[in-house]
Write an enzyme that holds these catalytic residues in place. Sequence first.
Site, PDB file in Angstrom:
ATOM      1  N   ARG A   1       8.984   8.931  29.930  1.00  0.00           N
ATOM      2  CA  ARG A   1       8.972   9.302  31.244  1.00  0.00           C
ATOM      3  C   ARG A   1       8.389   7.745  31.844  1.00  0.00           C
ATOM      4  O   ARG A   1       8.969   7.678  33.115  1.00  0.00           O
ATOM      5  CB  ARG A   1       8.112  10.405  31.453  1.00  0.00           C
ATOM      6  CG  ARG A   1       8.759  11.589  31.045  1.00  0.00           C
ATOM      7  CD  ARG A   1       7.655  13.050  31.492  1.00  0.00           C
ATOM      8  NE  ARG A   1       8.322  13.927  30.679  1.00  0.00           N
ATOM      9  CZ  ARG A   1       8.148  15.412  31.203  1.00  0.00           C
ATOM     10  NH1 ARG A   1       7.179  15.488  32.110  1.00  0.00           N
ATOM     11  NH2 ARG A   1       8.390  16.275  30.383  1.00  0.00           N
TER      12      ARG A   1
ATOM     13  N   ARG B   1      13.033  14.252  32.080  1.00  0.00           N
ATOM     14  CA  ARG B   1      12.526  14.895  30.669  1.00  0.00           C
ATOM     15  C   ARG B   1      12.261  13.850  29.997  1.00  0.00           C
ATOM     16  O   ARG B   1      12.363  12.627  30.171  1.00  0.00           O
ATOM     17  CB  ARG B   1      13.917  15.628  30.193  1.00  0.00           C
ATOM     18  CG  ARG B   1      14.420  16.956  30.944  1.00  0.00           C
ATOM     19  CD  ARG B   1      13.498  18.160  30.771  1.00  0.00           C
ATOM     20  NE  ARG B   1      12.566  18.031  29.395  1.00  0.00           N
ATOM     21  CZ  ARG B   1      13.333  19.014  28.588  1.00  0.00           C
ATOM     22  NH1 ARG B   1      14.572  19.523  28.901  1.00  0.00           N
ATOM     23  NH2 ARG B   1      13.109  19.206  27.248  1.00  0.00           N
TER      24      ARG B   1
ATOM     25  N   ARG C   1       5.880  23.728  39.677  1.00  0.00           N
ATOM     26  CA  ARG C   1       4.630  23.575  40.224  1.00  0.00           C
ATOM     27  C   ARG C   1       4.512  22.262  40.977  1.00  0.00           C
ATOM     28  O   ARG C   1       4.095  22.272  42.078  1.00  0.00           O
ATOM     29  CB  ARG C   1       3.511  23.796  39.131  1.00  0.00           C
ATOM     30  CG  ARG C   1       2.162  23.440  39.694  1.00  0.00           C
ATOM     31  CD  ARG C   1       1.190  23.308  38.318  1.00  0.00           C
ATOM     32  NE  ARG C   1       1.425  22.362  37.437  1.00  0.00           N
ATOM     33  CZ  ARG C   1       0.925  21.244  37.511  1.00  0.00           C
ATOM     34  NH1 ARG C   1       0.310  20.809  38.714  1.00  0.00           N
ATOM     35  NH2 ARG C   1       1.248  20.450  36.611  1.00  0.00           N
ATOM     36  N   ARG C   2       4.655  21.043  40.348  1.00  0.00           N
ATOM     37  CA  ARG C   2       4.364  19.693  40.928  1.00  0.00           C
ATOM     38  C   ARG C   2       5.644  19.592  41.856  1.00  0.00           C
ATOM     39  O   ARG C   2       5.173  18.992  42.897  1.00  0.00           O
ATOM     40  CB  ARG C   2       4.784  18.603  39.825  1.00  0.00           C
ATOM     41  CG  ARG C   2       3.511  18.629  38.704  1.00  0.00           C
ATOM     42  CD  ARG C   2       3.845  17.733  37.702  1.00  0.00           C
ATOM     43  NE  ARG C   2       2.728  17.841  36.552  1.00  0.00           N
ATOM     44  CZ  ARG C   2       2.666  17.750  35.361  1.00  0.00           C
ATOM     45  NH1 ARG C   2       3.961  17.331  34.889  1.00  0.00           N
ATOM     46  NH2 ARG C   2       1.658  17.623  34.498  1.00  0.00           N
TER      47      ARG C   2
ATOM     48  N   CYS D   1       6.511  29.283  32.200  1.00  0.00           N
ATOM     49  CA  CYS D   1       6.299  27.936  32.711  1.00  0.00           C
ATOM     50  C   CYS D   1       7.113  27.648  33.978  1.00  0.00           C
ATOM     51  O   CYS D   1       6.943  26.584  34.523  1.00  0.00           O
ATOM     52  CB  CYS D   1       6.647  26.998  31.473  1.00  0.00           C
ATOM     53  SG  CYS D   1       8.208  27.236  30.655  1.00  0.00           S
TER      54      CYS D   1
ATOM     55  N   LYS E   1      -1.348  24.648  28.339  1.00  0.00           N
ATOM     56  CA  LYS E   1      -0.508  24.759  29.372  1.00  0.00           C
ATOM     57  C   LYS E   1       1.036  25.249  28.955  1.00  0.00           C
ATOM     58  O   LYS E   1       1.664  25.706  29.604  1.00  0.00           O
ATOM     59  CB  LYS E   1      -0.506  23.639  30.450  1.00  0.00           C
ATOM     60  CG  LYS E   1       0.194  22.259  29.726  1.00  0.00           C
ATOM     61  CD  LYS E   1       0.043  21.110  30.726  1.00  0.00           C
ATOM     62  CE  LYS E   1       0.881  19.999  30.178  1.00  0.00           C
ATOM     63  NZ  LYS E   1       2.423  20.266  30.126  1.00  0.00           N
ATOM     64  N   ASP E   2       1.371  24.781  27.713  1.00  0.00           N
ATOM     65  CA  ASP E   2       2.584  25.221  27.232  1.00  0.00           C
ATOM     66  C   ASP E   2       2.747  26.688  26.581  1.00  0.00           C
ATOM     67  O   ASP E   2       3.638  27.115  26.319  1.00  0.00           O
ATOM     68  CB  ASP E   2       3.118  24.142  25.987  1.00  0.00           C
ATOM     69  CG  ASP E   2       3.393  22.702  26.795  1.00  0.00           C
ATOM     70  OD1 ASP E   2       3.430  22.763  27.858  1.00  0.00           O
ATOM     71  OD2 ASP E   2       3.178  21.725  26.119  1.00  0.00           O
TER      72      ASP E   2
END
Length: 313
Positions: A161, A155, A137-138, A249, A83-84
């Site tokens: 997190r 971050r 997106r989230r 992204c 995904k990155d």
Amino acid sequence: MSVSNPFRLGTRGSDLALWQARHVARMITDRLGHDCSIEIIKTSGDRIQNVAFRKMEGKGFFTKELQEALLEERVDLVVHSLKDLPTEEPGGLEIIAIPERAEPADLLLAGPGLLRDPPANPFNLPRGSVLGTSSLRRAAQALARNHEIDIRALRGNVPTRVRKLQDGEFDAILLAAAGVRRLGLDLGELGARELTPEEMLPAPGQGALAIETRAGDPATACLKRLHDEKVAECVAAERGLLEMLGGGCHLPLGALAVEDPGGLRLQAVLGEIDDQATRAEIARVGSVAQDSRTAARVCFEALKLAMPRVVGG
């Protein structure tokens, strides 16, 4: 081209990246009988921790330096979270294998007592609740379900997190379920809800790993045996749609492809979010096709009709 014995595997230095690198190294040893050492490479995404992703310019925050090390023959292969990885492959490199995929779902974590069981809307948090995420997106999908929450940039690596949530800096956070599971993190008294595709679609390629090498290098050709063709076809549809939409992204795109009796079923959601992350609209589309490119194209055309301001003419 010179390849060492053992293979030199390049990776970021975060807990999750190291888990992924060790996982691939074990596969190389157990399945291919080849030893593998791990080289840690720091990326710009690791160095810049005080800026929200949506305010950072460019692409490949977690991949560029790994690819440079590969091209300069400082390592023989690198492992990415797919995904990155930008959709444009640099000249001289290739994704030689995409192994088995972990669960691609997102995970909603919240302070004790904030998640109702079972909630009709998992984002039915109290008004003004602070939801942490670095992903547009989230943020877009969460705001579309509850416009009274406060989205703030989150971050740091996965344990950081979670610790910020436990320390009360946020009321809830969103992150990939696979990362929490892979690290076996102790969530203590936090509430946890794995989100279904109907509740939140993941990032294209989420949960999948990509093994990248120098193109055509015979010494690392054996790594093709780690490739899972079914997973590759699904993520090709997701990333194909991302590429059609311009990649990057920063794009508030969720996409998930699964095998279907009629072929490949691709679900997608595209968001439009304001600069302050206080308002969002989303459009959901789907397609079933015999190949990944067709599935992506059908979803692209549907999103272009539904959100012309975002997709363009």
